[in-house]
Enzyme design. Structure first.
Site, PDB file in Angstrom:
ATOM      1  N   SER A  44       0.835  -1.201   0.000  1.00 16.92           N
ATOM      2  CA  SER A  44       0.000   0.000   0.000  1.00 16.92           C
ATOM      3  C   SER A  44       0.873   1.256   0.000  1.00 16.92           C
ATOM      4  CB  SER A  44      -0.961  -0.067   1.200  1.00 16.92           C
ATOM      5  OG  SER A  44      -1.983   0.864   1.034  1.00 16.92           O
ATOM      6  N   HIS A  91      -7.380  -6.071   1.164  1.00 14.50           N
ATOM      7  CA  HIS A  91      -6.172  -5.261   1.357  1.00 14.50           C
ATOM      8  C   HIS A  91      -5.339  -5.749   2.546  1.00 14.50           C
ATOM      9  CE1 HIS A  91      -4.068  -1.499   0.362  1.00 14.50           C
ATOM     10  NE2 HIS A  91      -4.012  -1.181   1.640  1.00 14.50           N
ATOM     11  N   ASP A 142     -10.186  -5.690  -3.020  1.00 15.92           N
ATOM     12  CA  ASP A 142      -9.629  -4.680  -2.109  1.00 15.92           C
ATOM     13  C   ASP A 142     -10.453  -3.387  -2.228  1.00 15.92           C
ATOM     14  OD1 ASP A 142      -8.090  -2.536  -1.125  1.00 15.92           O
ATOM     15  OD2 ASP A 142      -6.192  -3.394  -1.812  1.00 15.92           O
TER      16      ASP A 142
END
Ligand SMILES: N[C@@H](CCC(=O)N[C@@H](CS)C(=O)NCC(=O)O)C(=O)O
Length: 318
Positions: A185, A296, A262
């Site tokens: 991320s 995620h 996600d």
């Protein structure tokens, strides 16, 4: 009793890295920077360690993790290293406790280093008001805007200070010619940008759900406005999709992994397709693996971390 105390107080110089260390101890490196051992746990035959040190870039005390695989024992073989950069809200603990990477680091004989995600305890007004800016959201860049510019220098911290510290402090087991980087991320953005801004520093790069085009997503616009100010010329210097278009370093293949379920991907915070398009426009090889149904979280990362270690090992051990 006395034996137990003596064993807890045992110390040595870090040049003679011993994976049987235990307890909390002060270690002096060759540059006399004090590393304090915070924790040490045996896992998959190696040791997961956490150290703290005073950072000159960030002007505060920072923790970072180091996994020494079993191949590091004895200190007579130089091993590859992977830096892992974590995402928003994380510290050095999330990856080492949730991803299960140690199994693969031990299998391939790779040292793994994991910094924290921002300066800590510097108390800048507003630094803890949101989860996507300030504390635990340093975005792996060097801020130029006040009041952040003095401490928020995660770009230089990772790519200069910590990188050099690892080479020096663990010099007997680290092969400085075989260093890779990965991240998740915000940390995926950090891994990509660190590689593209510093050609040759990292020989291999991969990312889970990276923020690929921060100048074009809400997280990036918020962070870059705060840390870099309103001049968008500065923003493109920290955006992987922009940087890859002018990449002129050693050949590189980018491995990008993305969970199709996600929510941040669906909300267009991550934009991997923009990076892929930019790579294709300039002929930089890129692999985008879209994983059906994955989100995620670290459940997703732990499912594919083995593939990423295999990818890095193939390059770093070629
Ligand atoms: N706002 C949520 C989402 C933040 C989030 O998903 N962070 C990711 C990186 S962007 C993460 O790794 N969280 C920590 C974890 O799952 O251990 C939170 O505070 O946890």
């Amino acid at each position: 009793m006395l034996t137990a105390i003596a064993s807890r107080l045992k110390f040595t110089y870090i040049k003679q890295v011993s994976i049987s260390w235990s307890g909390s101890l002060k270690v002096k490196t060759s540059k006399m920077e004090a590393l304090e051992l915070v924790s040490s746990n045996k896992i998959f035959g190696g040791f997961q360690k956490v150290y703290s040190h005073e950072s000159s870039e960030l002007k505060c005390k920072m923790n970072f993790s180091v996994y020494l695989p079993p191949q590091a024992e004895g200190g007579d073989v130089k091993l590859p290293v992977i830096f892992y950069l974590s995402g928003l809200t994380c510290n050095e603990q999330n990856f080492i406790t949730k991803s299960g990477f140690q199994r693969y680091a031990a299998e391939h004989g790779i040292i793994v280093v994991g910094p924290d995600t921002s300066p800590r305890g510097v108390k800048i007004p507003g630094d803890d008001e949101s989860w996507d800016f300030g504390v635990a959201a340093g975005f792996y860049l060097d801020a130029t805007n006040e009041p952040w510019a003095k401490n928020y220098r995660m770009g230089s911290y990772v790519n200069k200070e910590l990188y050099d510290l690892i080479l020096q402090a663990f010099g007997n087991v680290v092969d400085g010619e075989r260093i890779g980087i990965m991240g998740h991320s915000m940390g995926g953005h950090g891994a990509l940008v660190s590689t593209l801004r510093n050609p040759g520093l990292y020989k291999s790069v991969s990312a889970f759900a990276p923020i690929c085009n921060p100048t074009a997503c809400p997280w990036g616009v918020k962070a870059f406005s705060g840390y870099l100010g309103e001049d968008k010329c500065k923003w493109v210097e920290w955006d992987a999709t922009e940087l890859v278009k002018k990449y002129d370093g050693p050949p590189l293949t980018l491995l990008i992994d993305q969970g199709a379920g996600d929510s941040f991907y669906i909300q267009k915070q991550l934009l991997p397709e923009n990076l892929v398009e930019a790579c294709r426009s300039v002929g930089v090889p890129v692999i985008l693996n879209l994983r059906e149904g994955y989100d995620h979280s670290y459940y997703y990362i732990s499912s594919y971390i083995g593939e990423h270690f295999a990818f890095h090992a193939k390059i770093l051990k070629a």
